[in-house]
Scaffold this active site. Structure first.
Site, PDB file in Angstrom:
ATOM      1  N   THR A  42     -76.386 -41.669  -2.434  1.00  0.00           N
ATOM      2  CA  THR A  42     -76.295 -40.324  -1.847  1.00  0.00           C
ATOM      3  C   THR A  42     -76.048 -39.292  -2.943  1.00  0.00           C
ATOM      4  OG1 THR A  42     -75.316 -41.415   0.067  1.00  0.00           O
ATOM      5  CG2 THR A  42     -75.188 -39.009   0.011  1.00  0.00           C
ATOM      6  N   ARG A  91     -68.715 -35.979   0.236  1.00  0.00           N
ATOM      7  CA  ARG A  91     -68.350 -37.280   0.815  1.00  0.00           C
ATOM      8  C   ARG A  91     -66.837 -37.386   0.745  1.00  0.00           C
ATOM      9  NH1 ARG A  91     -71.020 -43.010  -0.346  1.00  0.00           N
ATOM     10  NH2 ARG A  91     -72.566 -42.004   1.003  1.00  0.00           N
ATOM     11  N   HIS A 121     -73.131 -40.265   8.870  1.00  0.00           N
ATOM     12  CA  HIS A 121     -73.850 -40.166   7.589  1.00  0.00           C
ATOM     13  C   HIS A 121     -75.228 -39.580   7.904  1.00  0.00           C
ATOM     14  CE1 HIS A 121     -75.006 -40.745   3.557  1.00  0.00           C
ATOM     15  NE2 HIS A 121     -74.648 -42.008   3.362  1.00  0.00           N
TER      16      HIS A 121
HETATM   17  N1   CP Z   1     -76.311 -45.641   1.437  1.00  0.00           N
HETATM   18  C1   CP Z   1     -75.342 -44.962   0.795  1.00  0.00           C
HETATM   19  O1   CP Z   1     -74.739 -44.022   1.321  1.00  0.00           O
HETATM   20  O2   CP Z   1     -75.132 -45.417  -0.478  1.00  0.00           O
HETATM   21  P1   CP Z   1     -74.043 -44.814  -1.471  1.00  0.00           P
HETATM   22  O3   CP Z   1     -72.686 -45.146  -0.906  1.00  0.00           O
HETATM   23  O4   CP Z   1     -74.297 -45.485  -2.792  1.00  0.00           O
HETATM   24  O5   CP Z   1     -74.228 -43.326  -1.527  1.00  0.00           O
END
Ligand code: CP
Length: 290
Positions: A42, A91, A121
């Site tokens: 992300t 995040r 998400h």
């Molecule tokens: N799929 C996803 O959100 O991966 P990351 O946690 O690496 O961002």
């Protein structure tokens, strides 16, 4: 968002993938990616998306920021807004962290949710939808199974809602203790072996050890055999069915190592599509502001 707005972002993501360019309405935009929880896909795909659009990306790391002096998320975003950042991607481990930010009369920058705890998400959901749409051209009547650690998965929560809204038949499978009956309004919970031959999309989820009780016993081998996509189970899939996983993947736990980059897997394509759908999201937000 309306179904039309969601489909608009998917189509715009596809257009970016096919080489469409962005025509910004002002000369300079600034974005900051504020990641308070770890991320590779992300965070870095937003950064690539921002750079492809010519947006200036403000470097931010919690370890070297005033977060270390106790500054709150709210005050961090207030600062970004005050210095002229147009949008922030966040995040954070707190579910609904964004409520206070979007209700603030002072914060002017747009907030994109890059994942809130076990909540939602949405940008992962959009890239997943784009990947399914690219494959099947529609969501209506598709059988989609979401399998694994559903309770802790923000990806599962965003996807179950949107897939049902867009007309897919949603199924769930995985350990009962990681399933919540409130999900029943979106789909049907069944053992994986009953689903495997009927699904068009198998969406495997990461076992989220970091959100579990550390005293809880867990065997990778037992999980893989009971709930994982094993080589034997994969042989029972429909020929046109696809395998998805938001990643990072625990290879040989939720999915056999040999299947991750296999013919039916779209896991790598999901990552690639993440860049394009995030370009579409950034464009929509920044044009809306201009
Ligand atoms: N799929 C996803 O959100 O991966 P990351 O946690 O690496 O961002």
């Amino acid at each position: 968002m309306s179904d039309q707005e969601v489909m608009g972002l998917i189509h715009r993501g596809q257009a970016f993938k096919n080489g469409e360019v962005w025509r910004p309405e002002k000369k300079q935009y600034f974005a900051a990616n504020l990641f308070f929880e770890s991320s590779t896909r992300t965070h870095k795909s937003f950064e690539v998306a921002e750079k492809k659009l010519g947006i200036d990306v403000i470097d931010f790391a919690t370890a070297t920021s005033s977060v270390q002096k106790g500054e709150t998320l709210y005050d961090t975003v207030l600062t970004m807004s005050a210095i002229g950042v147009d949008c922030v991607v966040i995040r954070h481990s707190d579910e609904n962290y964004y409520d206070a930010l979007i209700q603030s009369p002072t914060i002017q920058c747009s907030v994109i949710n890059g994942g809130d705890g076990s909540g939602q998400h949405p940008t992962q959901c959009l890239l997943d939808l784009m990947t399914i749409y690219e494959e099947f051209g529609s969501f209506k009547g598709l059988n989609v199974a979401i399998v694994g650690d559903i309770t802790h998965s923000r990806v599962a929560k965003s996807n179950m809602q949107m897939l049902k809204r867009l007309g897919a038949h949603v199924y769930f499978s995985g350990p009962r203790q990681w399933y919540d009956e409130t999900f029943d309004v979106y789909g049907t919970y069944l053992p994986l072996d009953e689903l495997i031959g009927k699904m068009d999309v198998l969406m495997m989820l990461r076992v989220q050890h970091e959100r579990h009780d550390p005293n809880e016993s867990f065997s990778k081998e037992v999980y893989h055999k009971k709930f994982g996509l094993t080589d034997d189970r994969a042989k029972k899939m429909k020929e046109q069915a696809i395998i998805m996983h938001p990643a990072p993947v625990n290879r040989d736990v939720e999915i056999a190592d040999s299947l991750v980059e296999g013919l039916q897997s779209r896991i790598v394509r999901q990552m690639t599509n993440g860049v394009y759908v995030r370009m579409a999201i950034l464009e929509a937000i920044l044009h809306g502001k201009a």
